[in-house]
Design a protein around this motif. Sequence first.
Motif, PDB file in Angstrom:
ATOM      1  N   LEU A  10      -6.827 -33.395  24.602  1.00  0.00           N
ATOM      2  CA  LEU A  10      -6.360 -32.566  25.707  1.00  0.00           C
ATOM      3  C   LEU A  10      -4.836 -32.481  25.696  1.00  0.00           C
ATOM      4  O   LEU A  10      -4.146 -33.326  25.136  1.00  0.00           O
ATOM      5  N   ARG A  11      -4.307 -31.473  26.356  1.00  0.00           N
ATOM      6  CA  ARG A  11      -2.873 -31.197  26.287  1.00  0.00           C
ATOM      7  C   ARG A  11      -2.047 -32.272  26.992  1.00  0.00           C
ATOM      8  O   ARG A  11      -2.553 -33.041  27.817  1.00  0.00           O
ATOM      9  N   HIS A  12      -0.743 -32.272  26.696  1.00  0.00           N
ATOM     10  CA  HIS A  12       0.187 -33.136  27.419  1.00  0.00           C
ATOM     11  C   HIS A  12       0.186 -32.753  28.895  1.00  0.00           C
ATOM     12  O   HIS A  12       0.221 -31.575  29.236  1.00  0.00           O
ATOM     13  N   HIS A  13       0.181 -33.765  29.746  1.00  0.00           N
ATOM     14  CA  HIS A  13       0.046 -33.476  31.179  1.00  0.00           C
ATOM     15  C   HIS A  13       1.278 -33.860  31.984  1.00  0.00           C
ATOM     16  O   HIS A  13       1.214 -34.046  33.200  1.00  0.00           O
ATOM     17  N   TYR A  14       2.442 -33.933  31.350  1.00  0.00           N
ATOM     18  CA  TYR A  14       3.658 -34.401  32.021  1.00  0.00           C
ATOM     19  C   TYR A  14       4.046 -33.546  33.218  1.00  0.00           C
ATOM     20  O   TYR A  14       4.652 -34.034  34.178  1.00  0.00           O
ATOM     21  N   ALA A  68      11.408 -32.858  22.446  1.00  0.00           N
ATOM     22  CA  ALA A  68      10.506 -32.646  23.584  1.00  0.00           C
ATOM     23  C   ALA A  68      10.318 -33.893  24.439  1.00  0.00           C
ATOM     24  O   ALA A  68      10.106 -33.772  25.652  1.00  0.00           O
ATOM     25  N   TYR A  69      10.371 -35.068  23.837  1.00  0.00           N
ATOM     26  CA  TYR A  69      10.091 -36.294  24.600  1.00  0.00           C
ATOM     27  C   TYR A  69      11.029 -36.421  25.801  1.00  0.00           C
ATOM     28  O   TYR A  69      10.576 -36.529  26.945  1.00  0.00           O
ATOM     29  N   GLU A  70      12.309 -36.388  25.567  1.00  0.00           N
ATOM     30  CA  GLU A  70      13.261 -36.529  26.671  1.00  0.00           C
ATOM     31  C   GLU A  70      13.206 -35.328  27.597  1.00  0.00           C
ATOM     32  O   GLU A  70      13.260 -35.487  28.824  1.00  0.00           O
ATOM     33  N   ALA A  71      13.073 -34.128  27.058  1.00  0.00           N
ATOM     34  CA  ALA A  71      13.023 -32.933  27.904  1.00  0.00           C
ATOM     35  C   ALA A  71      11.816 -32.960  28.829  1.00  0.00           C
ATOM     36  O   ALA A  71      11.915 -32.598  30.011  1.00  0.00           O
ATOM     37  N   GLN A  72      10.673 -33.384  28.332  1.00  0.00           N
ATOM     38  CA  GLN A  72       9.472 -33.456  29.167  1.00  0.00           C
ATOM     39  C   GLN A  72       9.624 -34.502  30.263  1.00  0.00           C
ATOM     40  O   GLN A  72       9.226 -34.279  31.414  1.00  0.00           O
ATOM     41  N   LEU A  73      10.200 -35.653  29.926  1.00  0.00           N
ATOM     42  CA  LEU A  73      10.420 -36.688  30.931  1.00  0.00           C
ATOM     43  C   LEU A  73      11.371 -36.197  32.024  1.00  0.00           C
ATOM     44  O   LEU A  73      11.156 -36.468  33.216  1.00  0.00           O
ATOM     45  N   ARG A  74      12.412 -35.497  31.634  1.00  0.00           N
ATOM     46  CA  ARG A  74      13.336 -34.961  32.640  1.00  0.00           C
ATOM     47  C   ARG A  74      12.629 -33.945  33.536  1.00  0.00           C
ATOM     48  O   ARG A  74      12.872 -33.897  34.751  1.00  0.00           O
ATOM     49  N   ARG A  75      11.768 -33.140  32.956  1.00  0.00           N
ATOM     50  CA  ARG A  75      11.029 -32.183  33.779  1.00  0.00           C
ATOM     51  C   ARG A  75      10.109 -32.898  34.757  1.00  0.00           C
ATOM     52  O   ARG A  75      10.025 -32.517  35.941  1.00  0.00           O
ATOM     53  N   THR A  76       9.428 -33.937  34.309  1.00  0.00           N
ATOM     54  CA  THR A  76       8.583 -34.719  35.215  1.00  0.00           C
ATOM     55  C   THR A  76       9.402 -35.272  36.377  1.00  0.00           C
ATOM     56  O   THR A  76       9.001 -35.178  37.546  1.00  0.00           O
ATOM     57  N   ALA A  77      10.562 -35.855  36.067  1.00  0.00           N
ATOM     58  CA  ALA A  77      11.421 -36.421  37.115  1.00  0.00           C
ATOM     59  C   ALA A  77      11.859 -35.346  38.100  1.00  0.00           C
ATOM     60  O   ALA A  77      11.829 -35.555  39.329  1.00  0.00           O
ATOM     61  N   GLU A  78      12.245 -34.194  37.607  1.00  0.00           N
ATOM     62  CA  GLU A  78      12.672 -33.104  38.494  1.00  0.00           C
ATOM     63  C   GLU A  78      11.556 -32.698  39.447  1.00  0.00           C
ATOM     64  O   GLU A  78      11.800 -32.483  40.649  1.00  0.00           O
ATOM     65  N   LEU A  79      10.333 -32.598  38.931  1.00  0.00           N
ATOM     66  CA  LEU A  79       9.209 -32.190  39.766  1.00  0.00           C
ATOM     67  C   LEU A  79       8.897 -33.238  40.828  1.00  0.00           C
ATOM     68  O   LEU A  79       8.572 -32.903  41.977  1.00  0.00           O
ATOM     69  N   ILE A  80       8.987 -34.513  40.463  1.00  0.00           N
ATOM     70  CA  ILE A  80       8.717 -35.578  41.433  1.00  0.00           C
ATOM     71  C   ILE A  80       9.782 -35.592  42.519  1.00  0.00           C
ATOM     72  O   ILE A  80       9.466 -35.714  43.718  1.00  0.00           O
ATOM     73  N   LEU A 110      12.731 -47.913  41.147  1.00  0.00           N
ATOM     74  CA  LEU A 110      12.336 -47.669  39.758  1.00  0.00           C
ATOM     75  C   LEU A 110      11.021 -46.897  39.756  1.00  0.00           C
ATOM     76  O   LEU A 110      10.062 -47.278  40.435  1.00  0.00           O
ATOM     77  N   VAL A 111      10.983 -45.811  38.980  1.00  0.00           N
ATOM     78  CA  VAL A 111       9.782 -44.968  38.910  1.00  0.00           C
ATOM     79  C   VAL A 111       9.378 -44.856  37.439  1.00  0.00           C
ATOM     80  O   VAL A 111       9.971 -44.082  36.686  1.00  0.00           O
ATOM     81  N   PRO A 112       8.377 -45.615  36.994  1.00  0.00           N
ATOM     82  CA  PRO A 112       8.024 -45.666  35.571  1.00  0.00           C
ATOM     83  C   PRO A 112       7.152 -44.492  35.143  1.00  0.00           C
ATOM     84  O   PRO A 112       5.952 -44.623  34.898  1.00  0.00           O
ATOM     85  N   ILE A 113       7.766 -43.331  35.004  1.00  0.00           N
ATOM     86  CA  ILE A 113       7.003 -42.116  34.683  1.00  0.00           C
ATOM     87  C   ILE A 113       6.522 -42.087  33.234  1.00  0.00           C
ATOM     88  O   ILE A 113       5.643 -41.283  32.897  1.00  0.00           O
TER      89      ILE A 113
END
Length: 346
Positions: A145-149, A200-212, A264-267
């Motif tokens: 299944l696709r990445h769900h970040y 993509a790894y860092e970019a996806q994590l930053r997007r997750t943080a922004e959404l949260i 601390l938010v371990p995303i």
Amino acid sequence: MDSTTGNAGYDALVVVSFGGPEGPEDVMPFLENVVRGRGVPRERLLEVADHYQRFGGVSPINAQCRQLIEAIEAEPAVGLPVYWGNRNWHPFLEDTVRRMKDDGVRRAAAFVTSAYSSYSSCRQYLDDIARARAAVPGAPEIVKLRHHYDHPGFVAAMADHTREALGRLPGGVRDAARLVFTAHSIPLTMARTAGPAGGAYEAQLRRTAELIVAEAAPAGRGTEREWDLVWQSRSGPPQVPWLEPDVCDHLEALHARGVGAVVLVPIGFMSDHMEVVYDLDVEAAAAADKLGMALTRAATAGVHPRFVAMIGELLAEPEPAACPATCCPRPRRDQGRGPGAEHGQE
């Protein structure tokens, strides 16, 4: 069944994870599985083994996988038999694929306990699946299944946990508390080649943080909550550059700037496994205590109802496009991936 309608025709779901020891006698064999072929010094294995022995030689990850599977089986939107296979410890994925074949499974979806692109958190799992299928004649087709970040279910679960963690801080520091999102550090060369276009790894994590942050954490007095993305659990040799800053170093930098409270938010992690309960709850907590800094940690997604429901929603999506063969390539041996990558990347 027609995948163009949003039903990809799966007849089973397999949860694919990292695995972890479940007793003191398991620790060294488990770590030897993790680092096989990497030339990691035994003294480094013994150092990491001490982290596990501090918790009775048990990683929480297998128990948490069992809890997740129980929750998935009760989720009406899933409605499939659920299997479980690990990369590094029992139940091993190859054994699980053999059982799926014996049970008559023909086409399964794989939910991997990592939300992001990188070699360790995506490509290596695709390789694990391919290797397990190759070892089992007549193995079922397995579609990752696709990445769900950025999935609303994952974001909602982490937003809830972030709000809960903010609520545990003393009222006098809560409004000014800084959110520090954490994920497993990886070598820079691995980070730069993650995803089809790289990075993509860092970019996806930053997007997750922004959404949260947008959903969970407006600061007091109508101002935007300040936040950072930092890294933890580095395990490679010092001469190899990895993503920085380290979470403990960052706490010191924040303290020097007058920040008095942190959540601390371990995303980067789907469950509260060893690299959360040791690297954050022990090491980072000790660093904050030494600095006199108020610190709490948000829970990982775990079995939050929106996270579990998300898995059913992913199953209903059209089959994801296959990753190109050049995506997230295997790192060179001298990049020094160490034994601590319990991050799906676990």
